[in-house]
Design a protein around this motif. Structure first.
Motif, PDB file in Angstrom:
ATOM      1  N   ASP B 256      66.851  42.668  25.806  1.00  0.00           N
ATOM      2  CA  ASP B 256      68.434  43.099  25.774  1.00  0.00           C
ATOM      3  C   ASP B 256      68.276  44.698  27.087  1.00  0.00           C
ATOM      4  OD1 ASP B 256      70.655  41.881  25.534  1.00  0.00           O
ATOM      5  OD2 ASP B 256      69.875  41.789  23.462  1.00  0.00           O
ATOM      6  N   MET B 260      69.525  45.526  30.342  1.00  0.00           N
ATOM      7  CA  MET B 260      70.052  46.998  30.953  1.00  0.00           C
ATOM      8  C   MET B 260      69.583  47.909  31.950  1.00  0.00           C
ATOM      9  SD  MET B 260      73.095  47.372  29.078  1.00  0.00           S
ATOM     10  CE  MET B 260      73.658  48.823  29.355  1.00  0.00           C
ATOM     11  N   LEU B 315      80.000  45.657  18.730  1.00  0.00           N
ATOM     12  CA  LEU B 315      79.888  45.892  20.299  1.00  0.00           C
ATOM     13  C   LEU B 315      79.152  44.401  20.122  1.00  0.00           C
ATOM     14  CD1 LEU B 315      79.492  49.834  21.182  1.00  0.00           C
ATOM     15  CD2 LEU B 315      81.420  48.154  22.094  1.00  0.00           C
ATOM     16  N   ASP B 316      78.675  43.776  21.165  1.00  0.00           N
ATOM     17  CA  ASP B 316      78.727  42.701  22.031  1.00  0.00           C
ATOM     18  C   ASP B 316      77.362  43.231  23.285  1.00  0.00           C
ATOM     19  OD1 ASP B 316      77.232  40.595  22.887  1.00  0.00           O
ATOM     20  OD2 ASP B 316      78.465  38.926  22.097  1.00  0.00           O
ATOM     21  N   MET B 317      76.502  43.320  23.490  1.00  0.00           N
ATOM     22  CA  MET B 317      75.607  43.638  24.462  1.00  0.00           C
ATOM     23  C   MET B 317      75.712  42.736  26.050  1.00  0.00           C
ATOM     24  SD  MET B 317      73.288  45.548  25.254  1.00  0.00           S
ATOM     25  CE  MET B 317      72.535  47.972  24.676  1.00  0.00           C
ATOM     26  N   ILE B 320      78.830  44.762  27.417  1.00  0.00           N
ATOM     27  CA  ILE B 320      78.029  46.277  27.824  1.00  0.00           C
ATOM     28  C   ILE B 320      77.390  45.072  29.238  1.00  0.00           C
ATOM     29  CG2 ILE B 320      77.450  48.036  28.069  1.00  0.00           C
ATOM     30  CD1 ILE B 320      79.754  47.247  25.985  1.00  0.00           C
TER      31      ILE B 320
END
Lengths: 495, 495, 495
Positions: B256, B260, B315-317, B320
């Motif tokens: 993850d 990003m 929050l969910d990656m 994002i």
């Protein structure tokens, strides 16, 4: 070697003292010799009635930033592929390049732009300094994991000087005519002031002699030089007991992904690298375009060959990480020339295939027969493609005609344009430039190897190669422990 | 499928042979058709008495480099989120884009800039080629993990052609008037030579017809097309047994973080993407500014909605990483127009929220009801925001007035400026462009799916989706073993 | 705090509601106040008979993109070093910066470019907004891991306002003369229209008053302000029980490599950061050059000191990741001045050594004696080097002469050039600017701390600091499980 306290103290102090000495000496030399050039100095720039838009900064700085990203992000992360040497790969890249760019500013300055007792610096000297740092990092790739930072700094100290001299010989000494003033660096049209570039305005005599050998993207001066310097140095440092560290010489899953960061940044910015110092206008434009095509073709060639020679048809990350970049190396000399888009594709494809085959078949021979332990395979990525690139430069220069280049001949082959030399003669000069480079690199690498073998230098023992813990405080916890979910008692307290 | 030796040999050879064939054919076509344009050719550039500062290179190349970084770094790493498919995500992105940019140079060249038997290339064709590669990578996202590299190359082969035709229809065939010569690509003011752009100089007749539909940042031609092409293709390739590979469909902590990297590089450079081909001067400036605001608002919208719908407010990656980018997609058509900064914020916020809700609620339905397995959720990031962006373009075009654009109307809506079309008529053309794009994408995706189902193609079985080892030699050691401290016997020898 | 359901609902809604409120309010203010400036508006730009090449976009946008990369990639990944806080580090950086850039567009607009009831935006306001976001992220570094996203957004809400006011005071209120119209941001020569910059054309009266204090790269306004705001805030939020989370406060091997991505991107683009808003021409050129040298020297200084003070002479990643960047901070004020290349080296070296020593010796004291828990050591990277940079600015400004700057004096020290002020007086103003900044930062950080202690705000308990799972859905699988080879039954089905 007995692990005595004095040895430990010696090791503890070698790196800091050398850093302090080199930085101190560099600073003193900067104080005495280095000055802003007329495009960076407040008074000099405003004295001439320039438009600010004409400042070379706007034509070269975006390319410089791409080169800068290649040197620090690209080379740094490309070498992170080793499972236990990531800190050293990216960290020593950082240290070596930060030193090399200062030191080469001085060396190149003394050789190329020393006027009135001063070296004058600006965006062009920044690009040239980063180029030289790139050559040092190529050599670093050949000895990666087998040398300590003290040794590497001494290597850089020597290599930067020889890089500068080799470049000077190629640019200025290979021809017959001798010129008065000299200014500027690797092979581009960068010597001519902007006001002359534009509008073809006459009157002003050029201060810089036209380069004898063209090598704007450094197939010879950067890649061939850096690779063979490093390879010969690695030969001198040959470690027969290296198999003691073999279990750390491979990658792990995530270290390969980190290395791909390096690969991709090198790949995307290589057009800027080759174009950074070429002639403004169509010159930079054409150079970037040719490099773009060459890289695309070398990528397809690399995938094709990697799957062809791979076990059970599987692709090998080592090939993709490295050989796909050979397309940038192979057009380093010729991308500013009228290579044609087809020529760029063909050259890139050839380089990608040769480089992949080199990784598969030649690297093992290099170690077993020639006793050259080439950690990153720089012979495949920079050595062979660099030589191929130089030869391609010979070919394309030999085919140069007034018809194909028109008035642009002046900015690519000024000596041909001025009638001082035929295309064939230029090709011969290019070829001679390759031999000179190979000679400087080999002799220099040999000297470097002897220097790095000095007994008092802190060199990691055979069983501790490719290991960060020799040089770094490495976090002790295992990843899997760190990645575990919150402990039960913690989860309880969670609101 | 029986795992017989001949099958293994077939698999071994499919990828290399296809790569070699495609690269060979492309090189031959380049040799015959592709030439430097007048801004890259040494002779042509110097024939006209240009100032080097006027070369289009200096106005478009910095944006090109940002686009290039988005295609290779951005898309490549964004898809690394899968725990066991990182090599393939970044590697196949590399392969597909390197092929697509060559192939689309030819396809777009034949359609848009074929003069006197030749395609002329320069920085603009580089940007257009990268744009097309972006569309291919969007489609790749829909089938990520479920297709082999041979299949993907064939997909690219087809998609690039249809991308070019769709773009050609939108730019040139949707209107009534027929023009003589044609040159240039996606919807910007790039057709006009620089000398005309500046100073409004008259005399020279434009060689390029004004585009019928405006879509500088590709809400339609890149995002909508790429998404629905990929989604329909994924529908045709529907895998009912995909749950056999479900355990590899998620991410792990570090994958993850790698993803990003992709997200952030896409996010920061999207202003350059939308602005790369818009009119010089205020056009590029405004486009970048609008995209910057739209992305900022979509980021806040995404965080808000992700926390709102997330389990226990977390929050969910996935949101994002993806939905925060929808702000770039949604202003692809309208960011060159007088969208106003407020309009950009509102559009971005809407796109971020819609995209997040799509990931949460619509993606499961898409799989269960529509049998579309959309690995990366391209429907949420490119599909819906692309359609929204096209509709926003309809709206903003319909509101265009001579008052709001002044003399700038010529460079955004030339047909309105010249009185050939009303704003409402332009809006209708824009809307029609969306329908045409959806049609081309759907039919093309269907054809692509049939092509990729050809039985002799090497396709991974259901139990081996999302798995690098099918295609790559993966380092065998576990990370935790690699990360262990020096062994005792090694530590003993340490000086 | 009892973990009751209402508390959980409160936590679930705080972040989304605050995001929605802030974005909604910002959008309304944008609708009312924000307009394109004359370089982005279609009508205004074409009204004046500019050449498109003169649009400020081409002079500032490449630097803007580098700054943008620093803010989102650089700061984001630099803070990923924590083993279990990577999602939050890069994710909250994303959220905070996306909000701060919108909010600071408004705040800076009201203070610096409010004309006729409107704020006018373009590439300069984009750079200024990103600069302000940078200051917010510096403060974030001081409280990293100890605050929730709601708290952080409120911190940004306050800090952006105080940043704008502090900057306004430094630029415009520290002197005596009062001017009519005001336009533009941090200390560069950016207020003057391009047409005036070039050719020195007369006639047009400057709309912008010359800045009272020069601080183009923000040693004071960005680094000193951001650091001390964050440190005082962290003091107010002091957590005596923080040792409950100590086991997560370190790094792991790969988190340190991710952090190096941040470091290197900050390092390579810092020359653009300092140069982004300086005077065009030699000003930007010189600023970039000085920063380049300063960073190189701070890197050598950092390696030297890190090895010198490190356990058994080993290097510490924390030093390399951070202190090597101090060279960029320390020349923030002076890099546009005639610092000389030697001055840049000396300043950078000093900053690197001071910063490294700070990490080693002062950070523990800061926590134990002053009760300031500084997660990222912003005091060492931004605080002390920022103050040093301000003092260096005092020194270099005090040495300014007409001789050294020539006609360039106008663009660096306009008040000296116009005879309104002596160099010594300028130096005193610079020094006073530092005190004002320290005061604003301290009082502001104190206010911020009180704000963030509001009892209803969702703050992670002591045992859950530095932990992503409090805020994010974290993938549950361990890496080592994910990294295992194909299971046997899978391998069997492999063709």
């Amino acid at each position: 070697m007995a692990g005595s306290p004095s040895r430990a103290a010696g090791r503890r102090l070698q790196l800091p003292l050398l850093c302090l000495f080199l930085q101190g000496a560099t600073a003193v030399l900067f104080a005495v010799f280095v000055r802003y050039n007329h495009k960076t100095d407040a008074a000099l720039w405003h004295r001439s009635n320039h438009s600010n838009a004409d400042n070379e900064f706007y034509f070269r700085y975006p390319s410089f930033q791409d080169v800068h990203a290649m040197v620090f992000v690209g080379f740094g992360f490309l070498m992170v592929f080793l499972q236990r040497y990531g800190f050293s790969s990216v960290g020593f890249t950082f240290l070596l390049a930060a030193f090399a760019l200062q030191w080469s500013t001085l060396v190149q300055g003394f050789l190329h732009s020393f006027h009135g007792g001063h070296i004058h610096v600006g965006v062009e000297s920044m690009i040239n300094a980063d180029f030289c740092a790139g050559a040092v990092l190529i050599s670093f790739g050949a000895v990666l994991g087998k040398t300590g930072p003290t040794q590497l700094l001494l290597m850089a100290l020597l290599e930067v000087v020889l890089f500068g001299i080799n470049e000077f010989v190629l640019l200025h000494l290979l021809g017959v005519r001798v010129w008065g003033g000299m200014e500027s660096g690797v092979g581009g049209g960068q010597g001519q002031p902007l006001s002359q570039e534009r509008g073809g305005g006459g009157g002003v005599l050029p201060l810089t002699p036209p380069p004898q050998v063209r090598d704007a993207g450094g197939s010879m001066t950067i890649h061939t030089f850096g690779a063979y310097f490093g390879l010969v140095l690695s030969r001198v440092l040959y470690r027969p007991q290296l198999e003691k560290s073999k279990h750390r010489q491979g990658s792990v899953y995530h270290s390969d992904l980190f290395a791909m960061i390096g690969t991709i940044f090198l790949w995307i910015f290589w057009p800027s690298f080759n174009a950074a110092l070429t002639a403004l206008g169509a010159g930079q434009h054409r150079t970037a375009l040719n490099t773009y095509y060459s890289l695309a073709a070398s990528t397809l060639g690399t995938f094709a060959l990697s799957a062809l020679v791979g076990e059970d048809g599987r692709l090998d990350m080592v090939h993709i990480q490295n050989a796909a970049l050979a397309g940038g190396v192979v057009v380093g000399t010729s991308s500013e020339m009228m290579l044609t888009p087809f020529g760029a594709l063909a050259a890139g494809f050839l380089a990608g295939t040769v480089s992949t085959l080199g990784y598969k078949f030649f690297t093992p021979i290099l170690e077993s027969k020639f006793k050259v332990q080439d950690t990153c395979g720089v012979h495949n990525l920079h050595g062979m493609p660099g030589v191929l690139g130089a030869l391609l430069g010979v070919l394309v220069a030999g085919l140069a005609t007034h018809e194909a280049y028109g008035d642009g001949l002046e900015s690519v082959f000024p000596l041909i344009a001025e009638g001082q030399r035929s295309a064939t003669s230029q090709a011969m000069h290019q070829l001679f430039g390759l031999f000179v480079t190979l000679m400087f690199a080999s002799v220099g690498g040999g000297l470097g190897g002897l220097l790095l073998k000095l007994p008092f230098l802190d060199s990691p023992p055979d069983s501790q190669h490719y290991e960060d813990q020799v040089h770094w405080q490495v976090p002790g916890e295992h990843e899997d422990k760190a990645q575990r979910p919150l402990r039960v008692e913690e989860a309880d307290t969670q609101a």
